[in-house]
Design an enzyme around this catalytic site. Structure first.
Site, short mmCIF file in Angstrom:
data_model
loop_
_atom_site.label_atom_id
_atom_site.label_comp_id
_atom_site.label_asym_id
_atom_site.label_seq_id
_atom_site.Cartn_x
_atom_site.Cartn_y
_atom_site.Cartn_z
N LYS A 1 0.95 -1.28 -0.28
CA LYS A 1 -0.05 -0.06 -0.03
C LYS A 1 1.02 1.08 -0.05
O LYS A 1 1.52 1.38 0.66
CB LYS A 1 -1.12 0.18 1.69
CG LYS A 1 -1.58 1.25 1.13
CD LYS A 1 -2.42 1.70 2.96
CE LYS A 1 -1.87 2.44 3.67
NZ LYS A 1 -2.03 3.91 2.70
N GLU B 1 10.56 0.44 9.89
CA GLU B 1 11.35 1.51 9.75
C GLU B 1 10.63 3.03 9.99
O GLU B 1 10.21 3.18 9.63
CB GLU B 1 12.07 1.53 8.80
CG GLU B 1 12.73 0.44 8.07
CD GLU B 1 13.58 0.30 8.71
OE1 GLU B 1 14.75 1.25 9.74
OE2 GLU B 1 14.51 -0.74 7.84
N CYS C 1 13.25 10.32 6.86
CA CYS C 1 13.12 10.13 8.47
C CYS C 1 14.80 10.03 8.64
O CYS C 1 14.53 10.29 10.49
CB CYS C 1 12.50 8.68 8.02
SG CYS C 1 13.94 7.76 6.75
N GLU D 1 9.85 15.42 15.99
CA GLU D 1 10.17 14.57 14.46
C GLU D 1 9.15 15.86 13.43
O GLU D 1 7.87 16.59 13.17
CB GLU D 1 10.10 13.66 13.60
CG GLU D 1 10.59 13.83 12.76
CD GLU D 1 10.23 11.79 11.54
OE1 GLU D 1 9.58 11.50 11.88
OE2 GLU D 1 11.32 11.66 11.44
P1 NAP Z 1 2.66 7.76 8.62
O1 NAP Z 1 1.73 9.01 8.68
O2 NAP Z 1 2.67 6.93 9.67
O3 NAP Z 1 2.19 7.11 7.11
C1 NAP Z 1 2.68 5.90 6.81
C2 NAP Z 1 2.62 5.35 6.43
O4 NAP Z 1 0.91 4.25 6.89
C3 NAP Z 1 0.91 5.48 4.99
O5 NAP Z 1 0.84 4.97 3.53
C4 NAP Z 1 -0.64 5.80 5.90
O6 NAP Z 1 -1.51 5.68 4.72
C5 NAP Z 1 -0.08 4.68 6.63
N1 NAP Z 1 -1.31 4.29 8.10
C6 NAP Z 1 -1.23 6.06 8.64
N2 NAP Z 1 -2.43 5.22 9.17
C7 NAP Z 1 -2.37 3.95 9.46
C8 NAP Z 1 -2.73 2.95 10.03
N3 NAP Z 1 -3.81 3.43 11.04
N4 NAP Z 1 -3.15 1.50 9.94
C9 NAP Z 1 -1.88 1.44 8.81
N5 NAP Z 1 -1.80 2.03 8.10
C10 NAP Z 1 -1.44 3.25 8.60
O7 NAP Z 1 3.74 8.42 8.02
P2 NAP Z 1 4.37 9.37 7.41
O8 NAP Z 1 3.82 10.61 7.36
O9 NAP Z 1 3.24 8.78 5.78
O10 NAP Z 1 5.80 9.66 6.50
C11 NAP Z 1 6.48 10.18 7.65
C12 NAP Z 1 6.88 9.64 8.72
O11 NAP Z 1 7.65 9.11 8.03
C13 NAP Z 1 7.85 10.37 9.47
O12 NAP Z 1 7.88 9.36 11.17
C14 NAP Z 1 9.59 9.28 9.04
O13 NAP Z 1 10.37 10.04 9.80
C15 NAP Z 1 9.07 8.01 8.70
N6 NAP Z 1 9.91 7.96 7.73
C16 NAP Z 1 10.92 6.65 7.89
C17 NAP Z 1 11.27 6.36 7.24
C18 NAP Z 1 12.65 4.99 7.56
O14 NAP Z 1 13.30 4.47 6.66
N7 NAP Z 1 13.67 4.78 8.95
C19 NAP Z 1 11.83 6.12 6.26
C20 NAP Z 1 11.03 7.62 5.49
C21 NAP Z 1 9.64 8.06 6.49
P3 NAP Z 1 -2.43 6.83 4.50
O15 NAP Z 1 -0.73 7.96 4.93
O16 NAP Z 1 -2.99 6.60 3.02
O17 NAP Z 1 -3.35 7.64 5.21
#
Ligand code: NAP
Ligand code: MG
Length: 506
Positions: free
Chosen positions: A196, A272, A307, A406
């Protein structure tokens, strides 16, 4: 052919318009595009204009069921897992070649959908996406099992087998690359996948999945279900027939995947997560321009939506002013603008809501008593896009919220130190532990500090997470259960089997 030529802005705009009718916007299940079972669609917006790009199928739990059923059939009948590793390798490399050949088209899609500068998407994101899949593919027929030192009359082998059906849920900051970090090792080791994308950035992955089919990956091996996290993401997390779930995103959502697994089938969970990574600058640095260039990349590349962004500049009091001057000079070559312009280095933030969140943190920083050195407010509002320029806060204490939470935007917090011990303590005083960098010419300091930093990815005199050969993953609340990239990523998508064979006496 590799098409990584970055178009000029007029060309890019014309090409983007031409691309629009051919965008793939439906779920990709069992080798075909289809509408969501509910027939629902949602709007995907262009962060640089705030305007709709297209409507994307809004999947739901029924679509996850269909995708998992297809992936399960493909896993069970061996069409992928029992293919010779060399044959799997060949198909995956063919896929990587196609991604690279379509780098310009895919890069344009990514720029439209995610607001990322085209110079990055065409020349970095897409070639690196292809390189990631190719790297893992090449390893497919080079990993051996083990024979244990068992007694005479027995043979004991330790082998790795695909875990089965892998679910993946990924973020919007590097949509294609984050997909590849999961898909490369999961597919190379013989698993089938249901993935997804983030709903703000569904488009590049749908096209990449189509290229997989064109390259000959059997139906059902790679399935893409677009839609929101709290329905599609949760359905993946809870699905009883998914054997492992790989997630990249926020710590908050990552935590939920552990609950999903614990409450259902105990699927393996690989997380991650976020970070608040320090860049530690010692007073013996000499080339301030070079350090400033790295500091800027660490926090302002990809609009800080990274991230492993180096969002805390932990700098020795005696060199802080000189370094900040050098960063200011460096930022003259970081224009904010239309992501379709090849000169742009800072594009648009992913969404209006996210921009407001980032600006909310600017307000928090001011209220906490930090001082803005540069940036701090929305720019280019007339475009309708969500632009925030590189922003630097000086006078930050590490206990302030802007140093602990963050922000995931182009905001750097500057914190001073006096002694090495103090620098390490500040750097480690965070619930995260993804990346950290240290700048010094003193070999002893470099090694000592690198060793004392509690983070999974360390850079010495560079901001870099290395290449595909190096594992990527975090300590503390930055990660759980595994690593992306490198051969370590292969292990986590496989089960380990011990086979003990008793030989009859002759
Ligand atoms: P996010 O809100 O956690 O979303 C990540 C994914 O999870 C999206 O596909 C989102 O779907 C989905 N999601 C949201 N709520 C969910 C739920 N209740 N159950 C299951 N899946 C759910 O994060 P983001 O805003 O997209 O990305 C930013 C974050 O990612 C930051 O904290 C960053 O540090 C982290 N990040 C980490 C890495 C690493 O390798 N460590 C790399 C890149 C980013 P929808 O958006 O479609 O709702
Ligand atoms: Mg979008």
């Amino acid at each position: 052919m590799t098409d990584t030529l970055i178009p000029e802005i007029d060309e890019a705009r014309a090409e983007a318009e031409r691309l629009r009718p051919s965008l793939r916007t439906r779920l990709f299940i069992d080798g075909d595009f289809r509408d969501a079972a509910s027939g629902r669609r949602f709007t995907s917006e262009n962060p640089a204009t705030g305007q709709p790009i297209t409507e994307v199928a809004e999947g739901g739990p029924a679509d996850v069921d269909a995708a998992v059923a297809a992936a399960r059939r493909a896993a069970d009948d061996g069409r992928w897992s029992r293919l010779g590793p060399g044959d799997r390798k060949k198909l995956l490399i063919g896929w990587a070649d196609r991604i690279e050949a379509h780098a310009r088209e895919l890069g344009l899609i990514e720029t439209l959908d995610a607001g990322k500068p085209i110079a990055d998407t065409v020349a970095l994101d897409m070639p690196e996406t292809a390189a990631c899949i190719r790297w893992h593919a090449e390893a497919a027929d080079k990993i051996y099992g083990q024979v244990a030192p068992s007694p005479e009359g027995t043979i004991a082998t330790i082998t790795r087998e695909p875990i089965g059906v892998v679910g993946a849920v990924i973020p919007w900051n590097y949509p294609a690359q984050m997909a590849a970090w999961k898909l490369g090792p999961a597919l190379a080791t013989g698993n089938t996948v249901v993935i997804k994308p983030a709903s703000t950035t569904s488009l590049s992955l749908l096209r990449i999945a189509e290229l997989a089919s064109e390259a000959g990956l059997p139906d059902g091996v790679l399935n893409v279900v677009t839609g929101p996290g709290d329905t599609v993401g949760e359905a993946i997390g809870r699905h009883p027939d998914i054997d492992c779930v790989a997630f990249t995103g926020s710590t908050e959502v990552g935590r939920r995947f552990l609950h999903y697994s614990a409450d259902t089938n105990l699927k393996r969970v690989l997380l991650e997560l976020g970070g608040k990574s320090p860049q530690v600058i010692f007073p013996d640095v000499t080339d301030f321009a070079a350090v400033a260039a790295q500091v800027a990349i660490a926090i302002f590349w990809n609009m800080g939506e990274n991230c492993s962004a180096g969002s805390r500049l932990v700098v020795h009091r005696s060199v802080k002013d000189r370094l900040l001057e050098a960063v200011a000079a460096e930022l003259e070559s970081w224009p904010v603008g239309d992501p379709l312009d090849p000169a742009t280095r800072v594009g648009a933030l992913i969404s209006k809501g996210h921009m407001e969140r980032v600006l909310g943190y600017v307000a928090v920083g001011l209220a906490e008593g930090a001082r803005i050195v540069t940036g701090g407010s929305r720019v280019l509002e007339e475009t309708g896009g969500w632009f925030v320029p590189p922003t630097i806060f000086d006078g930050v204490r590490n206990d302030m919220r802007i140093a602990q939470e963050e922000i995931f935007g182009p905001v750097l917090s500057v914190i001073e130190f006096e002694t090495e011990a103090e620098a390490v303590a500040i750097a480690n005083d965070t619930s995260y532990g993804l990346a950290a960098t240290v700048y010094t010419h003193d070999l002893d300091v470099a090694h000592r500090v690198a060793r004392n930093l509690r983070a999974g990815v360390i850079g010495v005199n560079t901001y870099s997470e290395g290449d595909m050969t190096m594992p990527f993953g975090g300590y503390k609340q930055s990660g759980f259960g595994g690593h992306d990239k490198s051969l370590h990523a292969h292990d986590q998508y496989t089960e380990m089997k011990s086979t003990w064979i008793q030989l009859a006496e002759s």
